[in-house]
Scaffold this motif. Structure first.
Motif, PDB file in Angstrom:
ATOM      1  N   HIS A   1       0.829  -1.205   0.000  1.00 38.84           N
ATOM      2  CA  HIS A   1       0.000   0.000   0.000  1.00 38.84           C
ATOM      3  C   HIS A   1       0.870   1.266   0.000  1.00 38.84           C
ATOM      4  CE1 HIS A   1      -3.795  -2.188   1.711  1.00 38.84           C
ATOM      5  NE2 HIS A   1      -3.618  -2.390   0.424  1.00 38.84           N
ATOM      6  N   TYR A   2       1.915   1.242   0.802  1.00 41.23           N
ATOM      7  CA  TYR A   2       2.838   2.372   0.859  1.00 41.23           C
ATOM      8  C   TYR A   2       3.490   2.595  -0.510  1.00 41.23           C
ATOM      9  CZ  TYR A   2       7.034   4.987   2.363  1.00 41.23           C
ATOM     10  OH  TYR A   2       8.040   5.909   2.506  1.00 41.23           O
ATOM     11  N   TYR A   3       3.870   1.504  -1.156  1.00 44.51           N
ATOM     12  CA  TYR A   3       4.506   1.567  -2.474  1.00 44.51           C
ATOM     13  C   TYR A   3       3.610   2.303  -3.469  1.00 44.51           C
ATOM     14  CZ  TYR A   3       5.827  -0.384  -7.081  1.00 44.51           C
ATOM     15  OH  TYR A   3       6.162  -0.572  -8.398  1.00 44.51           O
ATOM     16  N   PHE A   4       2.345   1.929  -3.532  1.00 43.19           N
ATOM     17  CA  PHE A   4       1.451   2.584  -4.483  1.00 43.19           C
ATOM     18  C   PHE A   4       1.113   4.016  -4.064  1.00 43.19           C
ATOM     19  CE2 PHE A   4       0.475  -1.802  -6.008  1.00 43.19           C
ATOM     20  CZ  PHE A   4       0.818  -1.577  -7.336  1.00 43.19           C
ATOM     21  N   ASN A   5       1.066   4.268  -2.765  1.00 46.87           N
ATOM     22  CA  ASN A   5       0.900   5.663  -2.318  1.00 46.87           C
ATOM     23  C   ASN A   5       2.053   6.521  -2.831  1.00 46.87           C
ATOM     24  OD1 ASN A   5      -1.435   5.019  -0.937  1.00 46.87           O
ATOM     25  ND2 ASN A   5      -0.441   4.850   1.057  1.00 46.87           N
ATOM     26  N   ARG A   6       3.265   5.974  -2.729  1.00 45.88           N
ATOM     27  CA  ARG A   6       4.447   6.715  -3.183  1.00 45.88           C
ATOM     28  C   ARG A   6       4.439   6.933  -4.690  1.00 45.88           C
ATOM     29  NH1 ARG A   6       8.999   7.064  -0.590  1.00 45.88           N
ATOM     30  NH2 ARG A   6       9.139   8.859  -1.982  1.00 45.88           N
ATOM     31  N   LEU A   7       3.802   6.029  -5.421  1.00 44.36           N
ATOM     32  CA  LEU A   7       3.705   6.167  -6.878  1.00 44.36           C
ATOM     33  C   LEU A   7       2.576   7.103  -7.295  1.00 44.36           C
ATOM     34  CD1 LEU A   7       4.270   2.508  -8.175  1.00 44.36           C
ATOM     35  CD2 LEU A   7       5.879   4.426  -8.271  1.00 44.36           C
ATOM     36  N   GLY A   8       1.855   7.639  -6.295  1.00 48.72           N
ATOM     37  CA  GLY A   8       0.741   8.522  -6.617  1.00 48.72           C
ATOM     38  C   GLY A   8      -0.499   7.772  -7.072  1.00 48.72           C
ATOM     39  N   LYS A   9      -0.644   6.513  -6.602  1.00 49.12           N
ATOM     40  CA  LYS A   9      -1.803   5.692  -6.963  1.00 49.12           C
ATOM     41  C   LYS A   9      -2.485   5.188  -5.689  1.00 49.12           C
ATOM     42  CE  LYS A   9       0.344   4.402 -11.324  1.00 49.12           C
ATOM     43  NZ  LYS A   9       0.772   3.322 -12.232  1.00 49.12           N
ATOM     44  N   PRO A  10      -3.019   6.103  -4.875  1.00 51.85           N
ATOM     45  CA  PRO A  10      -3.543   5.733  -3.566  1.00 51.85           C
ATOM     46  C   PRO A  10      -4.801   4.885  -3.618  1.00 51.85           C
ATOM     47  CG  PRO A  10      -4.085   8.017  -4.062  1.00 51.85           C
ATOM     48  CD  PRO A  10      -3.160   7.555  -5.137  1.00 51.85           C
ATOM     49  N   ASN A  11      -5.438   4.771  -4.775  1.00 48.13           N
ATOM     50  CA  ASN A  11      -6.648   3.942  -4.871  1.00 48.13           C
ATOM     51  C   ASN A  11      -6.327   2.450  -4.992  1.00 48.13           C
ATOM     52  OD1 ASN A  11      -8.406   6.132  -4.732  1.00 48.13           O
ATOM     53  ND2 ASN A  11      -8.359   6.456  -6.952  1.00 48.13           N
ATOM     54  N   LYS A  12      -5.065   2.115  -5.308  1.00 52.81           N
ATOM     55  CA  LYS A  12      -4.701   0.706  -5.469  1.00 52.81           C
ATOM     56  C   LYS A  12      -4.500   0.088  -4.078  1.00 52.81           C
ATOM     57  CE  LYS A  12      -2.120  -0.736  -8.998  1.00 52.81           C
ATOM     58  NZ  LYS A  12      -3.064  -1.364  -9.941  1.00 52.81           N
ATOM     59  N   LYS A  13      -5.606  -0.369  -3.512  1.00 55.99           N
ATOM     60  CA  LYS A  13      -5.589  -0.913  -2.150  1.00 55.99           C
ATOM     61  C   LYS A  13      -6.090  -2.356  -2.073  1.00 55.99           C
ATOM     62  CE  LYS A  13      -4.196   2.670   0.318  1.00 55.99           C
ATOM     63  NZ  LYS A  13      -3.622   3.442  -0.792  1.00 55.99           N
ATOM     64  N   ARG A  14      -6.978  -2.745  -2.981  1.00 57.92           N
ATOM     65  CA  ARG A  14      -7.615  -4.060  -2.882  1.00 57.92           C
ATOM     66  C   ARG A  14      -6.586  -5.164  -3.097  1.00 57.92           C
ATOM     67  NH1 ARG A  14     -12.967  -5.823  -1.595  1.00 57.92           N
ATOM     68  NH2 ARG A  14     -13.573  -3.749  -2.315  1.00 57.92           N
ATOM     69  N   ILE A  15      -6.683  -6.220  -2.281  1.00 64.68           N
ATOM     70  CA  ILE A  15      -5.821  -7.393  -2.415  1.00 64.68           C
ATOM     71  C   ILE A  15      -6.679  -8.572  -2.860  1.00 64.68           C
ATOM     72  CG2 ILE A  15      -4.160  -8.922  -1.283  1.00 64.68           C
ATOM     73  CD1 ILE A  15      -3.282  -5.976  -1.377  1.00 64.68           C
ATOM     74  N   LEU A  16      -6.241  -9.267  -3.885  1.00 62.66           N
ATOM     75  CA  LEU A  16      -6.915 -10.477  -4.333  1.00 62.66           C
ATOM     76  C   LEU A  16      -6.277 -11.688  -3.660  1.00 62.66           C
ATOM     77  CD1 LEU A  16      -7.219  -9.755  -8.168  1.00 62.66           C
ATOM     78  CD2 LEU A  16      -8.823  -9.165  -6.335  1.00 62.66           C
TER      79      LEU A  16
END
Length: 469
Positions: free
Chosen positions: A139-154
């Motif tokens: 989650h932190y990784y995608f926040n840093r990439l400016g993609k804070p909506n990428k949270k769901r885990i399959l």
């Protein structure tokens, strides 16, 4: 194999210890319908492939403690490595600009053993914590990439990823979460990959395509911009040692890559030799995960330790300062604990020196073949798994694959009959799991299968006597 010099144990009062255990120890996965009256069997000694209870009964360990005592019990070298480290420096913080020698050495060794590009290690204290920490980092990784909506885990139905809060939410075994809350807004479960119970008339290749199509449909429904990662065990463990169809993992990873969804391999069970390799993802399943989680066999259970192995690409983002004065503000007091890391280093040294992975590649197929001879028993519906990670599924009817009633406790019956005859295996509902230390040879396999043959015969008789067959 060198085991510790045996010193006479101090006398134990069996009844007093049983009472203390029953009155004060809340055990994981306790069946309280039995526990208050029966308590637990107390295991107090071990050596090689054997464990011994407080009454002096000796058993072949058929579950490696719990998927983890891979090099066997009583290894003097590991105990000595731990003692030397503990007397030199048992603990010091690894926060900020501090570290210790075993943690640094082990991180480098794991990078060497892991598939290419997984060169960075985040330490935890076990499998559940490793999976929790991984999702937080993702989650932190995608926040840093400016993609804070990428949270769901399959994740998948019948997956097992642990019992800490987030890991329990990743876990897809329904009964594991009865009465407990889960973080349903973060996790979506796909179908498990279960060859034995695939739709009737569907070939293995068609079944693989069916599962991949489900992933693609799920991504389309939720939106790739909202999905961070897919987490999967190469072979499902506690969920039933479920084998995926050939090509499944590589195809699932390809779909994830196409949608910028990270692929997390939970190798807490499959890692460190159980399938004949230190890591199974690439060597067995032709996948290159973005992250691998490991624990259990990492230290052969001699000390609590988990590790998250992270790719160079992810580390490049994690390792970039987020702001002036900002730090990677996650971790554990015991991250990179020097005694645990010393145990893991010696464990890996033993595995390499003794060729334990090669032993599994040779003895594992023999264990698979011999266990399949138990299929002549009336209740044995399926014998599945790979190498030293196997399960027997008990059924009421082989043709329909109908299960026996829960109250028959068939898995418990088989395990109890095996234990009477000197073998500990694991009951999980209607299943029995065999996941032994990696030092079994063919002679031990033959003894184990003979015991199981008797145990299934006795179980069938008891089921018939009680009206379940």
């Amino acid at each position: 194999m060198t085991t510790a010099t045996r010193t006479p144990p101090r006398p134990l009062d069996a009844q007093a210890l049983w009472q203390k255990d029953r009155d004060h120890f809340i055990h994981p996965f306790t069946d309280f319908s039995l526990f208050h009256d029966k308590g637990c069997d107390l295991i107090v000694d071990s050596d090689g492939i054997y464990v011994e209870d407080i009454h002096g009964n000796r058993f072949i360990d058929g579950i490696a403690g719990l998927w983890c005592v891979n090099v066997g019990h009583g290894r003097a070298e590991i105990g000595q490595a731990m003692a030397e480290q503990a007397t030199r420096m048992a603990y010091f913080s690894t926060f900020n600009n501090l570290s210790n020698a075993p943690a640094a050495e082990l991180a480098a060794k794991l990078a060497e053993l892991a598939p290419a590009n997984l060169n960075h290690v985040f330490y935890s204290c076990g499998g559940s914590a490793a999976n929790d920490a991984t999702i937080r980092l993702v989650h932190y990784y995608f926040n840093r990439l400016g993609k804070p909506n990428k949270k769901r885990i399959l994740s998948r139905n019948n997956a097992y990823h642990g019992t800490t809060y987030l890991a329990a939410s990743l876990t897809g075994i329904e009964s594991n979460n009865w009465g407990f809350d889960t973080l349903d807004h973060l996790v979506t479960h796909l179908s498990e990959a279960n060859l034995y119970r695939r739709p009737k008339g569907m070939s293995e290749a068609e079944y693989c395509g069916h599962l991949v199509a489900e992933l693609e449909e799920t991504i389309e429904r939720i939106g790739a911009e909202n999905i961070a990662a897919f987490i999967a065990e190469p072979i499902m463990g506690a969920g039933g040692v479920l084998m995926a169809p050939r090509g499944y993992h590589a195809r699932m990873q390809a779909v994830c890559r196409a949608h910028e969804i990270l692929y997390i391999a939970d190798e807490v069970v499959t890692g460190f030799g159980r399938l004949g390799h230190f890591f199974a993802s690439e060597a067995v399943f032709d996948t290159q995960p973005d992250i691998i989680n490991c624990a259990k066999g990492l230290s052969s259970g001699y000390a609590p330790l988990g590790a998250t192995l992270i790719s160079d690409e992810i580390y490049e983002v994690l390792g970039t300062p987020q702001r002036k004065g900002g730090v990677l503000s996650t971790g554990f007091t015991y991250s990179g604990h020097p005694v645990s890391c010393a145990a893991a280093l010696k464990n890996i040294e033993i595995m390499e020196r003794e060729g334990i992975c090669a032993n599994i590649r040779e003895v594992g197929p023999y264990l698979e073949r011999q266990l399949k001879t138990l299929s002549h028993h009336e209740t044995v519906g399926d014998v599945r798994g790979s190498h030293f990670m196997l399960a027997i599924e008990n059924v009421a009817d082989k043709a329909s694959k109908e299960l026996l009633p829960v109250e028959a406790r068939v898995g418990d019956r088989v395990a109890a009959e095996a234990q009477k005859r000197g073998l500990i295996i694991r009951p999980v509902g209607h299943l029995n799991i065999i996941s032994p230390p990696l030092i079994w040879n063919r002679d031990v396999v033959d003894r184990v299968v003979a015991i199981l043959d008797e145990a299934f015969t006795a179980t069938t008789a008891s089921l018939r006597k009680d009206g379940y067959l």
